[in-house]
Write a protein that holds these residues in place. Structure first.
Motif, PDB file in Angstrom:
ATOM      1  N   VAL A   4     -21.594 -12.035 -22.070  1.00  0.00           N
ATOM      2  CA  VAL A   4     -22.014 -10.769 -22.506  1.00  0.00           C
ATOM      3  C   VAL A   4     -22.576 -11.318 -23.917  1.00  0.00           C
ATOM      4  O   VAL A   4     -22.171 -11.967 -24.594  1.00  0.00           O
ATOM      5  N   ARG A   5     -23.871 -10.930 -24.141  1.00  0.00           N
ATOM      6  CA  ARG A   5     -24.493 -11.254 -25.337  1.00  0.00           C
ATOM      7  C   ARG A   5     -24.162 -10.254 -26.258  1.00  0.00           C
ATOM      8  O   ARG A   5     -24.556  -9.049 -26.350  1.00  0.00           O
ATOM      9  N   VAL A   6     -23.324 -10.843 -27.134  1.00  0.00           N
ATOM     10  CA  VAL A   6     -22.515  -9.885 -28.195  1.00  0.00           C
ATOM     11  C   VAL A   6     -23.445 -10.001 -29.689  1.00  0.00           C
ATOM     12  O   VAL A   6     -23.502 -11.102 -30.170  1.00  0.00           O
ATOM     13  N   ILE A  43     -11.782   2.622 -26.097  1.00  0.00           N
ATOM     14  CA  ILE A  43     -13.436   1.849 -26.336  1.00  0.00           C
ATOM     15  C   ILE A  43     -12.615   0.502 -27.082  1.00  0.00           C
ATOM     16  O   ILE A  43     -13.104  -0.359 -26.766  1.00  0.00           O
ATOM     17  N   ASN A  47      -9.606  -5.109 -28.440  1.00  0.00           N
ATOM     18  CA  ASN A  47     -10.616  -5.868 -29.279  1.00  0.00           C
ATOM     19  C   ASN A  47     -10.688  -5.441 -30.453  1.00  0.00           C
ATOM     20  O   ASN A  47     -11.811  -4.972 -30.955  1.00  0.00           O
ATOM     21  N   PHE A  51     -14.758  -4.271 -33.918  1.00  0.00           N
ATOM     22  CA  PHE A  51     -15.081  -2.838 -34.056  1.00  0.00           C
ATOM     23  C   PHE A  51     -14.664  -2.767 -35.385  1.00  0.00           C
ATOM     24  O   PHE A  51     -13.609  -3.238 -36.061  1.00  0.00           O
TER      25      PHE A  51
ATOM     26  N   ASN B  41     -23.306  -4.281 -24.887  1.00  0.00           N
ATOM     27  CA  ASN B  41     -23.300  -4.904 -26.150  1.00  0.00           C
ATOM     28  C   ASN B  41     -22.523  -4.182 -27.293  1.00  0.00           C
ATOM     29  O   ASN B  41     -22.005  -4.805 -28.170  1.00  0.00           O
ATOM     30  N   ILE B  43     -19.822  -1.701 -26.439  1.00  0.00           N
ATOM     31  CA  ILE B  43     -18.554  -1.481 -26.041  1.00  0.00           C
ATOM     32  C   ILE B  43     -17.897  -2.436 -25.477  1.00  0.00           C
ATOM     33  O   ILE B  43     -16.603  -2.637 -26.001  1.00  0.00           O
ATOM     34  N   ILE B  44     -18.145  -2.942 -24.339  1.00  0.00           N
ATOM     35  CA  ILE B  44     -17.650  -3.899 -23.755  1.00  0.00           C
ATOM     36  C   ILE B  44     -17.671  -5.063 -24.485  1.00  0.00           C
ATOM     37  O   ILE B  44     -16.361  -5.643 -24.761  1.00  0.00           O
ATOM     38  N   ARG B  45     -18.659  -5.438 -25.335  1.00  0.00           N
ATOM     39  CA  ARG B  45     -18.795  -6.723 -26.029  1.00  0.00           C
ATOM     40  C   ARG B  45     -18.020  -7.912 -25.276  1.00  0.00           C
ATOM     41  O   ARG B  45     -18.476  -8.100 -24.286  1.00  0.00           O
ATOM     42  N   SER B  46     -17.038  -8.526 -25.831  1.00  0.00           N
ATOM     43  CA  SER B  46     -16.406  -9.719 -25.192  1.00  0.00           C
ATOM     44  C   SER B  46     -15.376  -9.444 -24.601  1.00  0.00           C
ATOM     45  O   SER B  46     -14.839 -10.255 -23.522  1.00  0.00           O
TER      46      SER B  46
END
Lengths: 180, 180
Positions: A4-6, A43, A47, A51, B41, B43-46
């Motif tokens: 995923v492009r974060v 959400i 992780n 956030f 980008n 919410i899920i992120r990595s």
């Protein structure tokens, strides 16, 4: 496998919180806590470094009157340093949320503004530009909504960022659903 | 340090997707792609293993008529196995999203229903019970909304789960904003 492009920056989620209509300050309303817990569990999940939470409490001005507040609280120590004025103006409500974030390891900021909740929230969204605004909602029917107004409906319509409304669970709803 | 209490189950996010009004099938609309990219980008992120995406495409029935479709597509192979009927009924629209998820490593499901988009989405939310519904929105003003209707406004009001509406970015908006 692609990744995923974060965005290098964290996802900034603003949560509007208010006081309990039943217990008063410094207790948070049921719907504020529901919005917070939903954000953590659904959400942020594990992780915690991805956030940042931004807690905004809008206090309705009372006849006593006090100056507009811009203090920022980011750790439990900040609350220990707070003076009596802060206790009066509603910032002690934020302590619960900041302490929880500190325990979990989620970076946060919290601040108090005063005015009309729905307008102040939209104004702060415009200023702070969060990625998402989460607001609680009592889940009132149309009849009850007419009398209590709904900040969440206004925010969904007018705030300049994605907005999600979280209802309280049925088992958390008081006998009088207007209570919170 | 305490940890976030994470539900053992993944967070299930439903995304409503539709075809481009400019390019037609199998191209996804700009707002569908915006909703998808925002979810990845922001919410899920990595945390690709913490989420499952559920793509729902509601196709408006046309005069040709075809049976209600309940096929589930979860990998690129599923599309290679699909027959001509699937190509006609709009499921090829879903291939873009399922392929992206497969590349990234996010578990997903995708399916097509037909009917009135806003009502079918709310019905499917009731049936599937996602943790969050993400829908795109063209960001139309009140004058334009009267004529094109907004599925997102209906979902925010009526779906039995938290709903977030994602607008297209300004630079992605076509000359005629009703296009998508």
């Amino acid at each position: 496998m692609a990744s995923v492009r974060v965005d290098s920056e964290v996802t900034r989620i603003m949560i509007g919180v208010n006081e309990s209509s039943i217990k008063g300050y410094p207790h948070a309303s049921i719907s504020s806590k529901s919005a917070f817990e939903w954000t953590l569990n659904k959400i942020i999940r594990s992780n915690t470094s991805g956030f940042k939470l931004l807690f905004l409490h809008v206090q309705v001005p009372d006849e006593d009157g006090f100056d507009d507040v811009d203090s920022i609280y980011a750790s439990p120590q900040d609350f220990r340093d707070a003076n009596r004025k802060d206790k009066i103006n509603g910032s002690h409500l934020l302590e619960y949320f900041v302490n929880r974030c500190h325990d979990i390891g989620v970076v946060c900021e919290a601040w108090v503004k005063r005015g009309d909740a729905k307008e102040v929230i939209c104004h702060e969204v415009k200023r702070v530009k969060p990625d998402l605004l989460v607001v609680g909602n009592r889940g009132l029917g149309p009849f009850q909504r007419v009398f209590v107004g709904t900040v969440s409906e206004f925010c969904v319509k007018h705030c300049e960022c994605p907005v999600v409304t979280i209802k309280r669970s049925a088992e958390e709803t008081p006998n009088d659903p207007v209570d919170d």
